[in-house]
Design a protein around this motif. Structure first.
Motif, short mmCIF file in Angstrom:
data_model
loop_
_atom_site.label_atom_id
_atom_site.label_comp_id
_atom_site.label_asym_id
_atom_site.label_seq_id
_atom_site.Cartn_x
_atom_site.Cartn_y
_atom_site.Cartn_z
N MET A 189 -30.76 31.04 16.43
CA MET A 189 -29.84 32.17 16.45
C MET A 189 -29.22 32.40 17.83
SD MET A 189 -30.50 36.14 15.70
CE MET A 189 -30.99 36.34 17.40
N LEU A 190 -30.03 32.40 18.88
CA LEU A 190 -29.50 32.67 20.21
C LEU A 190 -28.60 31.54 20.68
CD1 LEU A 190 -32.53 34.33 22.06
CD2 LEU A 190 -30.61 35.41 20.89
N LEU A 191 -28.89 30.32 20.29
CA LEU A 191 -27.98 29.22 20.62
C LEU A 191 -26.63 29.40 19.94
CD1 LEU A 191 -30.22 26.01 20.61
CD2 LEU A 191 -29.02 27.02 22.56
N ASP A 192 -26.65 29.91 18.71
CA ASP A 192 -25.39 30.18 18.01
C ASP A 192 -24.61 31.28 18.73
OD1 ASP A 192 -25.98 28.27 16.16
OD2 ASP A 192 -26.72 29.66 14.64
N VAL A 193 -25.31 32.28 19.26
CA VAL A 193 -24.65 33.34 20.02
C VAL A 193 -23.98 32.75 21.27
CG1 VAL A 193 -25.03 35.42 21.40
CG2 VAL A 193 -26.13 35.18 19.16
N ILE A 194 -24.70 31.85 21.97
CA ILE A 194 -24.13 31.20 23.16
C ILE A 194 -22.90 30.38 22.78
CG2 ILE A 194 -24.56 29.45 24.93
CD1 ILE A 194 -27.46 30.47 25.04
N ASP A 195 -22.94 29.71 21.62
CA ASP A 195 -21.78 28.96 21.14
C ASP A 195 -20.55 29.85 20.99
OD1 ASP A 195 -22.40 26.28 20.98
OD2 ASP A 195 -23.38 26.46 19.03
N VAL A 196 -20.76 31.03 20.43
CA VAL A 196 -19.64 31.97 20.24
C VAL A 196 -19.08 32.39 21.59
CG1 VAL A 196 -19.00 34.26 19.39
CG2 VAL A 196 -20.50 32.79 18.02
N LEU A 197 -19.96 32.70 22.55
CA LEU A 197 -19.50 33.11 23.88
C LEU A 197 -18.66 32.01 24.52
CD1 LEU A 197 -22.75 34.73 25.37
CD2 LEU A 197 -20.77 35.90 24.42
N GLU A 198 -19.04 30.77 24.34
CA GLU A 198 -18.35 29.68 25.00
C GLU A 198 -17.08 29.26 24.27
OE1 GLU A 198 -21.15 26.55 25.70
OE2 GLU A 198 -22.32 27.73 27.13
N ASN A 199 -17.14 29.26 22.92
CA ASN A 199 -16.01 28.74 22.15
C ASN A 199 -14.95 29.80 21.85
OD1 ASN A 199 -17.20 26.18 22.06
ND2 ASN A 199 -18.35 26.69 20.21
N GLN A 200 -15.37 31.06 21.69
CA GLN A 200 -14.42 32.10 21.32
C GLN A 200 -14.04 33.02 22.48
OE1 GLN A 200 -15.07 34.21 17.62
NE2 GLN A 200 -16.37 32.56 16.80
N MET A 201 -14.88 33.09 23.49
CA MET A 201 -14.59 34.01 24.60
C MET A 201 -14.32 33.28 25.91
SD MET A 201 -17.34 37.05 23.73
CE MET A 201 -16.72 38.16 25.00
N GLY A 202 -14.29 31.95 25.87
CA GLY A 202 -13.92 31.18 27.04
C GLY A 202 -14.94 31.19 28.15
N MET A 203 -16.17 31.53 27.86
CA MET A 203 -17.22 31.55 28.87
C MET A 203 -17.90 30.18 28.95
SD MET A 203 -18.78 35.34 28.08
CE MET A 203 -17.76 36.80 28.28
N GLN A 204 -18.63 29.94 30.02
CA GLN A 204 -19.29 28.65 30.23
C GLN A 204 -20.76 28.86 30.62
OE1 GLN A 204 -17.11 26.51 33.24
NE2 GLN A 204 -15.13 27.24 32.46
N ARG A 205 -21.56 27.85 30.30
CA ARG A 205 -22.96 27.81 30.73
C ARG A 205 -23.72 29.11 30.43
NH1 ARG A 205 -20.19 24.30 33.96
NH2 ARG A 205 -19.18 25.92 35.18
N GLY A 206 -23.59 29.58 29.19
CA GLY A 206 -24.33 30.77 28.78
C GLY A 206 -25.83 30.53 28.83
N THR A 207 -26.55 31.47 29.39
CA THR A 207 -28.00 31.31 29.56
C THR A 207 -28.72 32.62 29.23
OG1 THR A 207 -27.60 29.75 31.36
CG2 THR A 207 -29.84 30.63 31.15
N ILE A 208 -29.75 32.54 28.38
CA ILE A 208 -30.56 33.71 28.04
C ILE A 208 -31.95 33.48 28.61
CG2 ILE A 208 -31.59 35.08 26.20
CD1 ILE A 208 -29.14 34.29 24.48
N MET A 209 -32.40 34.38 29.46
CA MET A 209 -33.73 34.31 30.05
C MET A 209 -34.53 35.53 29.61
SD MET A 209 -32.99 32.88 33.89
CE MET A 209 -34.57 32.05 34.02
N LEU A 210 -35.82 35.35 29.37
CA LEU A 210 -36.70 36.44 28.96
C LEU A 210 -37.90 36.51 29.90
CD1 LEU A 210 -36.76 36.07 25.06
CD2 LEU A 210 -35.31 37.56 26.43
#
Length: 525
Positions: free
Chosen positions: A46-67
């Motif tokens: 799920m979180l990888l899919d969220v990063i995909d949306v950020l990169e493909n639809q919002m023009g962002m790069q290298r999305g990273t989620i840290m916990l």
């Protein structure tokens, strides 16, 4: 009234088009993320899919989620794209360390307009090509629930003006809020998994300590032979057959073999064949498919699959039905089996240890046990002696069980009286070690003065032949036993001083002399 044309308007509508388009992309992206969270909650991807949306639809790069790590001291990578697993495990950010660590420490979002001009930017996770002429911006926002920071979400962006970066930060903060509850559930799952792993390790260590051959109680010659046999076979893959009467400790020996083998870190699965009905035993051992029989609502994994890579212990194998014997023979020969209701053949890598209290040779002669299966399981046998053949071990075992049950019942038991020891050594122990353990548990429960007395033991030990006695004889024998036990203890406490023992018991020295002679008490202490 004069109308102002669009060309004459002080606000240039055309300049707003990129701004409106970005807002539309952000709204669409947030809508997509909401759908992902609604349909894939709790899924690993799920979180990888969220990063995909950020990169493909919002023009962002290298999305990273840290916990947060389970101990809460640092951030570790939860999800990121295009990063090898080893590096993903190695990268850490402590509180206040770099931009990401600062966000964790302060709980406030950070915007770095130009990465190249920020001295505190660590650049640990991604390899940003230095040859790229394009300047990059960096945004990191906290992931929090109820003002508790549980992680961070960060992205790169092509360099933008500060107002545009502020809008991206707001959108990213919304995404962080949307994924916060999933992030928290992941943290909880990690903590639970860590606690479970620690508990498993503790239990495994306890089992290994409990089932080491040197921790099996007994110094008799018969038991030394058993220890030697365990040592000889433990490191091999040989099938073992453990034989002996019920209650002699066959499971203990099987566990000792497993925990001293190369499979010690793999599962040790026990199956009591005698406790299962013929209708259930095949499903229990081999598993079944959904709908294989009435009541089979789900597919069930059998004990052979559970034991994969480890050891399966088939206790009371002599109780197997002929049909199960055939299927077990196939497992031993071919190392494969089928679940009930399935045509798929499954391979298995398990070591088989079997046990029985039956005379298998006689069962083979009577046609109750397959001869070919008998030869397959009787490759290496270990015979456990009954307790009545290892009298020297009775006191060792009794002391061990006294210590065990005294600790469990929070009692102080300092010793076992001479009379109680004599009673135990004189008894024939048809139930073997298991019966001795139950007797000691009974005695510890009844004990009142830090000593196990003869009268604390179960009636079966006090009067082994009471079924042949008259009620009058039973009462007299029990009274004599009680008197003897009390006088022996008093004489031990006073080191054989009859006068002191009499005072201790509240009777005359003459009465003590009389009882010593009548009850054949040895007064040399």
């Amino acid at each position: 009234m004069n109308l102002i044309s669009l060309e004459q308007s002080p606000i240039d509508i055309r300049s707003l088009v990129p701004h409106l388009e970005r807002h539309e992309r952000e709204l669409n992206a947030l809508y997509t993320i909401g759908k992902i969270l609604g349909t894939q909650a709790g899924q690993k991807e799920m979180l990888l899919d969220v990063i995909d949306v950020l990169e493909n639809q919002m023009g962002m790069q290298r999305g990273t989620i840290m916990l947060l790590s389970p101990d809460g001291s640092e951030l570790i990578i939860e999800e990121v794209k295009n990063l090898d697993s080893q590096r993903q495990k190695e990268v850490r950010y402590r509180r206040g360390e770099g931009i990401v660590g600062r966000v964790l420490q302060t709980g406030k979002s950070e915007i770095i307009a130009k990465i190249s001009q920020e001295p505190e930017f660590q650049d640990r996770i991604h390899v940003r090509k230095k040859t790229i002429q394009e300047e990059l911006s960096f945004i990191c926002v906290p992931i929090s629930i109820d003002n508790n920071i549980i992680g961070t979400l960060s992205v790169d962006l092509p360099y933008s003006n500060y107002d545009a970066l502020e809008e991206h930060k707001r959108a990213l903060s919304i995404v962080a809020a949307l994924i916060a509850y999933d992030a928290r559930s992941r943290l909880r799952a990690k903590l639970e998994r860590q606690a479970l792993e620690a508990e498993n390790e503790r239990l495994r260590s306890a089992l290994e300590a409990k089932y080491r051959p040197e921790n099996i109680i007994g110094n008799s010659n018969a038991m030394r032979t058993v220890y030697q046999r365990i040592k000889q076979v433990a490191q091999s893959e040989t099938t073992v057959l453990i034989r002996g009467e019920s209650g002699t400790g066959k499971e203990l020996v099987a566990s000792a073999i497993h925990f001293n083998s190369d499979r010690a870190n793999k599962p040790f699965i026990k199956v009591n064949c005698a406790a299962l009905s013929e209708n259930l035993i095949e499903s229990e051992i081999f598993g079944h498919e959904r709908g294989a029989f009435t009541g089979a609502m789900f597919r069930r994994i059998g004990r052979f699959e559970e034991a994969e890579g480890g050891t399966i212990f088939l206790d009371e194998i002599g109780d197997f039905s002929p049909a199960i014997q055939v299927k077990l023979l196939r497992v031993i020969q071919e190392r494969e089996f089928q679940r009930v209701g399935s045509n798929k053949t499954l391979k298995t890598d398990v070591r088989i240890i079997a046990a029985t209290n039956k005379d298998l040779e006689k069962a083979v002669q009577n046609g109750e046990f397959r001869q070919d299966l008998y030869y397959r399981i009787n490759v290496f046998s270990i015979m456990l002696p009954p307790l009545q053949e290892r009298k020297n071990d009775i006191l060792l075992l009794a002391d061990h069980f006294v210590e065990q049950y005294a600790a469990k019942m929070k009692k102080t038991i300092r010793r076992i009286s001479t009379t109680a020891i004599n009673m135990m050594t004189a008894y024939h122990w048809p139930g073997n070690v298991r019966e001795l353990e139950n007797c000691i548990e009974h005695a510890v429960l009844l004990s009142k003065d830090e000593v196990i007395h003869g009268y604390d033991l179960p009636p079966t030990l006090q009067m082994p032949d009471q079924s042949e006695q008259t009620q009058k004889g039973v009462f007299k024998q029990r009274m004599n036993l009680l008197e003897k036990d009390m006088i022996v203890d008093a004489l031990k406490r006073t080191k054989g001083n009859i006068s002191a023992a009499a005072r201790d018991l509240g009777i005359t020295p003459r009465m003590v002399h009389y009882k010593v002679n009548k009850l054949n008490i040895d007064n040399h202490f």
